[in-house]
Design an enzyme around this catalytic site. Sequence first.
Site, PDB file in Angstrom:
ATOM      1  N   HIS A 172     -24.215  12.630 -10.480  1.00  0.00           N
ATOM      2  CA  HIS A 172     -25.412  11.795 -10.602  1.00  0.00           C
ATOM      3  C   HIS A 172     -25.055  10.324 -10.344  1.00  0.00           C
ATOM      4  O   HIS A 172     -25.727   9.643  -9.564  1.00  0.00           O
ATOM      5  CB  HIS A 172     -26.010  11.977 -12.005  1.00  0.00           C
ATOM      6  N   GLU A 173     -23.992   9.864 -10.986  1.00  0.00           N
ATOM      7  CA  GLU A 173     -23.595   8.465 -10.799  1.00  0.00           C
ATOM      8  C   GLU A 173     -23.120   8.210  -9.362  1.00  0.00           C
ATOM      9  O   GLU A 173     -23.404   7.155  -8.787  1.00  0.00           O
ATOM     10  CB  GLU A 173     -22.513   8.059 -11.806  1.00  0.00           C
ATOM     11  N   CYS A 227     -33.664  14.206  -2.101  1.00  0.00           N
ATOM     12  CA  CYS A 227     -32.480  13.393  -2.427  1.00  0.00           C
ATOM     13  C   CYS A 227     -31.292  13.753  -1.542  1.00  0.00           C
ATOM     14  O   CYS A 227     -30.481  12.882  -1.203  1.00  0.00           O
ATOM     15  CB  CYS A 227     -32.109  13.549  -3.903  1.00  0.00           C
TER      16      CYS A 227
END
Length: 179
Positions: free
Chosen positions: A130-131, A168
């Site tokens: 995610h980061e 995404c």
Amino acid sequence: MKPIGVVSFGEIDGMVLKAIAAHILGYLRIDTEIFSPLEYPGYAYDPRRLQYDAGAILKAFESLPVQSYAKVIGVLDADLFVPILTYVFGEARQGGKCAVVSLYRLKNNPDGSKASSPLFLERAAKVALHELGHLLNLTHCEDERCLMHFSGGIRDLDTAPPYFCRYCSVYLHDGLASL
Ligand SMILES: [Zn+2]
Ligand SMILES: [Zn+2]
């Protein structure tokens, strides 16, 4: 292409770094490299909150000589906060170079029981991916079945799949292509 660096701040279980590196390689098909631990960020401790300031750690992290890596994920045991939130699992600047991941809140389940080792490692890998998504310019996603959906707690994190939604993914590959 330069590899993605994975590193700990102070001592942590080496399995965690390996799991994170393996997930990045497996999911994004980019090389990863684990390098020797960085100093524990004692300077970021906030005695009022009894937590560590994620922003302060990121700022110091970004000033380190890490030119040999495309992006760097730093992992630590400390409990992290940002001013507007009680705690965070991780922190990264959108399009930045470095991200931090905290293991502190990943070790227990919502009922207080200890998480199994595979679940703990999966959580750490999800937070790291995610980061890394943020570092590759992604913002939060409204789709709950996407890893870029904001996780406010461990239940959210466990609900999130270990992959990105189609939307995404497109942005992610743009970000990867520009590395
Ligand atoms: Zn996020
Ligand atoms: Zn998404």
